[in-house]
Motif scaffolding. Sequence first.
Motif, PDB file in Angstrom:
ATOM      1  N   TRP A   1       0.822  -1.064  -0.186  1.00  0.00           N
ATOM      2  CA  TRP A   1      -0.249  -0.184   0.205  1.00  0.00           C
ATOM      3  C   TRP A   1       0.915   1.342   0.063  1.00  0.00           C
ATOM      4  CZ3 TRP A   1      -4.886   1.758  -0.382  1.00  0.00           C
ATOM      5  CH2 TRP A   1      -4.826   3.684  -0.950  1.00  0.00           C
ATOM      6  N   SER A   2       1.949   1.631   0.832  1.00  0.00           N
ATOM      7  CA  SER A   2       2.690   2.356   0.754  1.00  0.00           C
ATOM      8  C   SER A   2       3.902   2.417  -1.201  1.00  0.00           C
ATOM      9  CB  SER A   2       3.795   2.180   1.800  1.00  0.00           C
ATOM     10  OG  SER A   2       3.283   2.221   3.149  1.00  0.00           O
ATOM     11  N   GLY A   3       4.293   1.440  -1.049  1.00  0.00           N
ATOM     12  CA  GLY A   3       4.587   1.653  -2.322  1.00  0.00           C
ATOM     13  C   GLY A   3       3.344   2.380  -3.592  1.00  0.00           C
ATOM     14  N   MET A   4       2.430   1.486  -3.589  1.00  0.00           N
ATOM     15  CA  MET A   4       1.429   1.920  -4.365  1.00  0.00           C
ATOM     16  C   MET A   4       1.007   4.226  -3.879  1.00  0.00           C
ATOM     17  SD  MET A   4      -1.267  -1.087  -4.085  1.00  0.00           S
ATOM     18  CE  MET A   4      -2.260  -0.266  -5.189  1.00  0.00           C
ATOM     19  N   THR A   5       1.106   3.790  -3.236  1.00  0.00           N
ATOM     20  CA  THR A   5       0.618   5.438  -2.066  1.00  0.00           C
ATOM     21  C   THR A   5       1.026   6.884  -3.118  1.00  0.00           C
ATOM     22  OG1 THR A   5       1.113   4.875  -0.662  1.00  0.00           O
ATOM     23  CG2 THR A   5      -1.100   4.981  -0.919  1.00  0.00           C
ATOM     24  N   ALA A   6       3.049   6.116  -2.656  1.00  0.00           N
ATOM     25  CA  ALA A   6       4.333   6.363  -3.104  1.00  0.00           C
ATOM     26  C   ALA A   6       4.063   7.182  -4.330  1.00  0.00           C
ATOM     27  CB  ALA A   6       5.294   5.834  -2.767  1.00  0.00           C
ATOM     28  N   GLY A   7       4.335   5.713  -5.137  1.00  0.00           N
ATOM     29  CA  GLY A   7       4.042   5.665  -6.812  1.00  0.00           C
ATOM     30  C   GLY A   7       3.309   6.415  -7.237  1.00  0.00           C
ATOM     31  N   PHE A   8       2.091   6.397  -6.779  1.00  0.00           N
ATOM     32  CA  PHE A   8       1.163   7.414  -7.194  1.00  0.00           C
ATOM     33  C   PHE A   8       1.716   8.835  -7.413  1.00  0.00           C
ATOM     34  CE2 PHE A   8      -3.776   9.648  -6.647  1.00  0.00           C
ATOM     35  CZ  PHE A   8      -3.548   9.468  -8.759  1.00  0.00           C
ATOM     36  N   GLY A   9       2.344   9.001  -6.565  1.00  0.00           N
ATOM     37  CA  GLY A   9       2.346  10.251  -6.167  1.00  0.00           C
ATOM     38  C   GLY A   9       4.035  10.910  -6.634  1.00  0.00           C
ATOM     39  N   LEU A  10       4.791  10.064  -6.895  1.00  0.00           N
ATOM     40  CA  LEU A  10       5.559   9.776  -8.109  1.00  0.00           C
ATOM     41  C   LEU A  10       4.998  10.268 -10.011  1.00  0.00           C
ATOM     42  CD1 LEU A  10       8.656   7.757  -7.050  1.00  0.00           C
ATOM     43  CD2 LEU A  10       8.055   9.892  -7.203  1.00  0.00           C
ATOM     44  N   TYR A  11       3.825   9.127  -9.974  1.00  0.00           N
ATOM     45  CA  TYR A  11       2.769   9.458 -10.858  1.00  0.00           C
ATOM     46  C   TYR A  11       2.143  10.738 -11.496  1.00  0.00           C
ATOM     47  CZ  TYR A  11       0.006   8.682 -14.402  1.00  0.00           C
ATOM     48  OH  TYR A  11      -0.946   8.851 -15.807  1.00  0.00           O
ATOM     49  N   LEU A  12       1.796  11.562 -10.152  1.00  0.00           N
ATOM     50  CA  LEU A  12       1.152  12.978 -10.268  1.00  0.00           C
ATOM     51  C   LEU A  12       2.640  14.031 -10.787  1.00  0.00           C
ATOM     52  CD1 LEU A  12      -1.500  12.844  -7.141  1.00  0.00           C
ATOM     53  CD2 LEU A  12      -1.638  12.667  -9.496  1.00  0.00           C
ATOM     54  N   GLN A  13       3.558  13.833  -9.920  1.00  0.00           N
ATOM     55  CA  GLN A  13       5.226  14.866 -10.437  1.00  0.00           C
ATOM     56  C   GLN A  13       5.387  14.567 -11.765  1.00  0.00           C
ATOM     57  OE1 GLN A  13       7.598  13.387  -6.261  1.00  0.00           O
ATOM     58  NE2 GLN A  13       8.028  14.902  -6.963  1.00  0.00           N
ATOM     59  N   SER A  14       5.010  13.439 -12.444  1.00  0.00           N
ATOM     60  CA  SER A  14       5.457  12.536 -13.555  1.00  0.00           C
ATOM     61  C   SER A  14       3.831  14.385 -14.874  1.00  0.00           C
ATOM     62  CB  SER A  14       5.852  11.833 -14.028  1.00  0.00           C
ATOM     63  OG  SER A  14       4.562  11.063 -14.159  1.00  0.00           O
ATOM     64  N   ARG A  15       3.287  13.809 -14.605  1.00  0.00           N
ATOM     65  CA  ARG A  15       2.141  14.729 -14.664  1.00  0.00           C
ATOM     66  C   ARG A  15       2.242  16.165 -14.734  1.00  0.00           C
ATOM     67  NH1 ARG A  15      -2.024  11.641 -16.649  1.00  0.00           N
ATOM     68  NH2 ARG A  15      -2.748  13.602 -17.291  1.00  0.00           N
ATOM     69  N   CYS A  16       2.380  16.274 -13.381  1.00  0.00           N
ATOM     70  CA  CYS A  16       2.641  17.762 -13.134  1.00  0.00           C
ATOM     71  C   CYS A  16       3.669  18.619 -14.017  1.00  0.00           C
ATOM     72  CB  CYS A  16       3.085  18.245 -11.898  1.00  0.00           C
ATOM     73  SG  CYS A  16       1.362  18.653 -10.799  1.00  0.00           S
ATOM     74  N   ALA A  17       4.880  17.623 -14.415  1.00  0.00           N
ATOM     75  CA  ALA A  17       5.265  18.046 -15.087  1.00  0.00           C
ATOM     76  C   ALA A  17       5.422  18.318 -16.704  1.00  0.00           C
ATOM     77  CB  ALA A  17       6.991  17.039 -15.288  1.00  0.00           C
ATOM     78  N   GLN A  18       4.284  18.484 -17.143  1.00  0.00           N
ATOM     79  CA  GLN A  18       4.226  18.086 -18.673  1.00  0.00           C
ATOM     80  C   GLN A  18       3.315  19.650 -18.741  1.00  0.00           C
ATOM     81  OE1 GLN A  18       0.805  14.689 -19.050  1.00  0.00           O
ATOM     82  NE2 GLN A  18       2.536  13.728 -19.752  1.00  0.00           N
ATOM     83  N   TYR A  19       2.831  20.010 -17.774  1.00  0.00           N
ATOM     84  CA  TYR A  19       1.954  21.642 -18.060  1.00  0.00           C
ATOM     85  C   TYR A  19       3.421  22.630 -17.889  1.00  0.00           C
ATOM     86  CZ  TYR A  19      -2.162  19.572 -16.259  1.00  0.00           C
ATOM     87  OH  TYR A  19      -3.535  18.841 -16.253  1.00  0.00           O
ATOM     88  N   LEU A  20       4.484  22.160 -17.479  1.00  0.00           N
ATOM     89  CA  LEU A  20       5.896  23.316 -17.608  1.00  0.00           C
ATOM     90  C   LEU A  20       6.923  22.496 -19.064  1.00  0.00           C
ATOM     91  CD1 LEU A  20       6.973  22.375 -13.828  1.00  0.00           C
ATOM     92  CD2 LEU A  20       5.239  24.218 -14.505  1.00  0.00           C
ATOM     93  N   ASP A  21       7.781  23.892 -19.011  1.00  0.00           N
ATOM     94  CA  ASP A  21       8.062  23.582 -20.144  1.00  0.00           C
ATOM     95  C   ASP A  21       9.258  22.402 -19.887  1.00  0.00           C
ATOM     96  OD1 ASP A  21       7.551  25.531 -21.977  1.00  0.00           O
ATOM     97  OD2 ASP A  21       8.866  27.197 -21.324  1.00  0.00           O
ATOM     98  N   ARG A  22      10.037  21.821 -21.168  1.00  0.00           N
ATOM     99  CA  ARG A  22      11.261  21.151 -21.343  1.00  0.00           C
ATOM    100  C   ARG A  22      12.307  21.553 -20.320  1.00  0.00           C
ATOM    101  NH1 ARG A  22      13.319  16.159 -20.304  1.00  0.00           N
ATOM    102  NH2 ARG A  22      13.987  14.831 -22.133  1.00  0.00           N
ATOM    103  N   GLY A  23      12.762  20.448 -18.612  1.00  0.00           N
ATOM    104  CA  GLY A  23      13.379  20.643 -18.360  1.00  0.00           C
ATOM    105  C   GLY A  23      13.737  21.905 -16.792  1.00  0.00           C
ATOM    106  N   SER A  24      12.522  22.436 -17.310  1.00  0.00           N
ATOM    107  CA  SER A  24      12.097  23.130 -15.934  1.00  0.00           C
ATOM    108  C   SER A  24      11.127  22.812 -14.714  1.00  0.00           C
ATOM    109  CB  SER A  24      11.671  24.402 -16.647  1.00  0.00           C
ATOM    110  OG  SER A  24      10.358  24.491 -16.935  1.00  0.00           O
ATOM    111  N   ALA A  25      10.934  21.559 -15.159  1.00  0.00           N
ATOM    112  CA  ALA A  25      10.033  20.985 -13.360  1.00  0.00           C
ATOM    113  C   ALA A  25      10.728  21.558 -12.131  1.00  0.00           C
ATOM    114  CB  ALA A  25       9.831  19.395 -14.134  1.00  0.00           C
ATOM    115  N   SER A  26      10.556  21.294 -11.643  1.00  0.00           N
ATOM    116  CA  SER A  26      10.661  21.921 -10.046  1.00  0.00           C
ATOM    117  C   SER A  26      10.178  22.267  -8.893  1.00  0.00           C
ATOM    118  CB  SER A  26      11.273  23.016  -9.816  1.00  0.00           C
ATOM    119  OG  SER A  26      11.073  24.170  -9.745  1.00  0.00           O
ATOM    120  N   PHE A  27       9.268  21.798  -7.900  1.00  0.00           N
ATOM    121  CA  PHE A  27       8.687  22.580  -6.780  1.00  0.00           C
ATOM    122  C   PHE A  27       8.680  23.304  -6.883  1.00  0.00           C
ATOM    123  CE2 PHE A  27       9.737  18.395  -4.844  1.00  0.00           C
ATOM    124  CZ  PHE A  27       8.466  17.907  -4.567  1.00  0.00           C
TER     125      PHE A  27
END
Length: 448
Positions: A19-45
């Motif tokens: 369960w912890s792996g799934m939730t952490a992996g989903f967080g990583l997946y959302l980060q990758s989706r958020c990066a799509q809204y940013l220019d290539r190479g500029s993704a950051s918090f």
Amino acid sequence: MPLAISHMGIVLGIFVILWSGMTAGFGLYLQSRCAQYLDRGSASFFALSQITYPNAAVIFDAAIAIKCFGVGVSYLIIIGDLMPGVVQGFVGEPAYDFLVDRHFWVTAFMLIIIPLSYLRRLDSLKYTSIAALVSMAYLVILVVYHFIIGDTKEGRGPIRVIHWAGAVPTLSSFPVIVFAFTCHQNMFSILNEISNNSHFRTTAVVLASIGSSAATYILVAITGYLSFGNSVGGNIVGMYPPGLWATIGRAAIVILVMFSYPLQCHPCRASVDAVLHWRPMRSTRQRSEGSPHRHPLLPGGPRGLRTPEPMSDLRFSVITTSILILSYIVAMTVSSLEAVLAYVGSTGSTSISFILPGIFYYKISAPDSPAHQRLMKEDDEAEEGYVSGASDDEGAQARPLTESGILRRHTRNWRRVLLRKMSLGLAIYGVIVMITCLVTNSVFLASH
């Protein structure tokens, strides 16, 4: 992990790991989706904060910096605690007293860590990361080997398969498993540097990393727990009979944390730089009165947002040197950061893993968000076969949607809505985890 399993029982422990792996992996997946809204190479918090919650960006980056700094200091403390035992395991009582002095070893290993911490790209740490993975593989083999030969069965405690030790011991071990999957601070750097940042490729990276980690944790947890039963301790390597292999295992831990320190310094430096760059946003009225600045990533009018400037060599060196000096001083003067790290981990790790990915994606994927509208339009044009038969001046003609095209668009919209709801659920889950960990840590520290 074996100690956590002893508190939870094998069945519940394996479920919590997955369960912890799934939730952490989903967080990583959302980060990758958020990066799509940013220019290539500029993704950051920082970049995401600027287009979601700009006035709270400094809080987010400060939390990341403190968390990474605290973990880096803990690595130095581990080196100082383990190296005297490693020396004694290899040569017995050394002729020189400084060889069993934790301060000497912290200083000595800093000479190795310092040049690695000045590397700008995570890609530059790939060889040291391989060495760290080899060290971890040895530790896994060591645990499995002792389980197979059965030299730890004498004095082994009972085994819990379904039953647990109680709510309090289980909750005390829950943060250990949850934070074992915390790697989100480096996700944006990986997305910026990876050669192929397609959705399929980044998702495969997330699945491979989380999947291999979960498999490793389950293997070590089960074999280690079955080796000692409920008599297992927190550091299983220290429970094996003294000898060459156990000493090499302690040395492997030292190598693992030594090469992991630069991986904490990298996001810590970026977050500190973002904090130093932060300026409060002007009001909406001020931004609408002719501000010449547009957001670098989004269309649709003035926003008053700044483009993060690349870190200059001088700024890079000053921030890195400050992190190294401060972490060295803390590690030399404090032998235990248990209380501080408990609260830093509960807040920082939970925020990075669950809360920030969840709220960032929920905010940026809102239907009225300019970024979301732009990305949705690009996806529709790419997948539905929009073609430009002429230049914009001449008037581009679009291929009409077919029935199957309309169905695909409806399916995509449904997935987007579901993903947005799940991202909000992840953020809420993160808040629950944070409260649970803070309460558990308070009870645990008060009892000690």
